[in-house]
Design a protein around this motif. Structure first.
Motif, PDB file in Angstrom:
ATOM      1  N   LYS A  23       0.819  -1.217   0.000  1.00 57.26           N
ATOM      2  CA  LYS A  23       0.000   0.000   0.000  1.00 57.26           C
ATOM      3  C   LYS A  23       0.854   1.269   0.000  1.00 57.26           C
ATOM      4  N   PRO A  27       1.123   1.868  -5.265  1.00 60.66           N
ATOM      5  CA  PRO A  27       0.379   2.954  -5.923  1.00 60.66           C
ATOM      6  C   PRO A  27       1.294   4.038  -6.504  1.00 60.66           C
ATOM      7  N   ARG A  28       2.281   4.470  -5.741  1.00 58.12           N
ATOM      8  CA  ARG A  28       3.194   5.516  -6.244  1.00 58.12           C
ATOM      9  C   ARG A  28       4.039   5.000  -7.402  1.00 58.12           C
ATOM     10  N   LEU A  31       1.848   4.442 -10.512  1.00 59.69           N
ATOM     11  CA  LEU A  31       1.496   5.737 -11.097  1.00 59.69           C
ATOM     12  C   LEU A  31       2.672   6.287 -11.894  1.00 59.69           C
ATOM     13  N   THR A  55      -9.119   9.254 -11.843  1.00 57.95           N
ATOM     14  CA  THR A  55      -9.032  10.617 -11.333  1.00 57.95           C
ATOM     15  C   THR A  55     -10.372  10.988 -10.726  1.00 57.95           C
ATOM     16  N   ARG A  65      -7.508  14.036  -7.908  1.00 58.92           N
ATOM     17  CA  ARG A  65      -6.680  13.034  -7.245  1.00 58.92           C
ATOM     18  C   ARG A  65      -6.578  11.817  -8.153  1.00 58.92           C
ATOM     19  N   THR A  67      -5.329   7.964  -8.813  1.00 63.81           N
ATOM     20  CA  THR A  67      -4.998   6.743  -8.088  1.00 63.81           C
ATOM     21  C   THR A  67      -5.005   5.560  -9.044  1.00 63.81           C
ATOM     22  N   VAL A  69      -5.924   1.941  -9.908  1.00 66.78           N
ATOM     23  CA  VAL A  69      -6.979   1.077  -9.368  1.00 66.78           C
ATOM     24  C   VAL A  69      -7.143  -0.145 -10.276  1.00 66.78           C
ATOM     25  N   ASN A  84      -8.803  -1.232  -0.418  1.00 66.50           N
ATOM     26  CA  ASN A  84      -7.771  -0.586   0.401  1.00 66.50           C
ATOM     27  C   ASN A  84      -6.869  -1.620   1.073  1.00 66.50           C
ATOM     28  N   PRO A  91     -10.719   3.500   1.100  1.00 66.17           N
ATOM     29  CA  PRO A  91      -9.691   4.345   0.484  1.00 66.17           C
ATOM     30  C   PRO A  91     -10.271   5.726   0.156  1.00 66.17           C
ATOM     31  N   TRP A  93     -10.046   7.502  -2.491  1.00 70.23           N
ATOM     32  CA  TRP A  93     -10.653   7.623  -3.816  1.00 70.23           C
ATOM     33  C   TRP A  93     -12.107   7.145  -3.797  1.00 70.23           C
TER      34      TRP A  93
END
Length: 158
Positions: A23, A27-28, A31, A55, A65, A67, A69, A84, A91, A93
């Motif tokens: 987690k 995600p980072r 992305l 978004t 934002r 994310t 997914v 999550n 989460p 989002w």
């Protein structure tokens, strides 16, 4: 079964230890990889997990934002789940989508304006079954988050 399919079924990927690390990292990293490749590649894709960039509009800030997914396709719509990683809370989002259902999905560099709807009852159950076929560990996340029902959304193109 493909390599990605076999890897997707590895139990460690659903573990709380993997979630604790994942987690914070995935995600980072996903992305960044998706942005760098114009959406043509994702880390999650290496284990057979389809990933989109979603978004939403921040419910507190009003700011966009983005994310990564996991999603499933169903009759031209997209299905997403606020797992999550099985944590105690929804989460951000997913809460953003509940507050403002208009969002943008980006898949392989293609942007689609969507409207989200929280699913309930038999429709939710069917969507959850499809999402669990895409990523079996959603079942583990649901058990770990036993005090809350995971939010399942249908995203329809607007």
């Amino acid at each position: 079964m493909s390599f990605a399919g076999r890897l997707r079924a590895v139990p460690i990927l659903g573990s709380s230890t993997f979630a604790a690390v994942g987690k914070r990292v995935f995600p980072r990293a996903d992305l960044a990889v998706q942005r760098a490749t114009g959406g043509r590649f994702s880390l999650s894709g290496t284990v057979g997990m389809p990933l989109m960039l979603l978004t939403t509009t921040g419910r507190r800030t009003g700011e966009p934002r983005v994310t990564p997914v996991t999603y499933a396709e169903d009759s031209g719509d997209l299905l997403v789940i606020g797992s999550n990683w099985g944590q105690e809370h929804h989460p951000a989002w997913a809460l953003n989508l509940r507050a403002n259902p208009d969002a943008t999905a980006e898949i392989h560099g293609r942007r689609i304006d969507v409207r989200a709807r929280v699913l309930e009852g038999a429709e939710r159950d069917a969507a959850l079954a499809l999402l669990q076929r895409v990523w079996p560990h959603f079942a583990t996340y649901a058990k770990r988050a036993r005090h809350r029902e995971l939010l399942v959304f249908r995203l329809t193109e607007r």
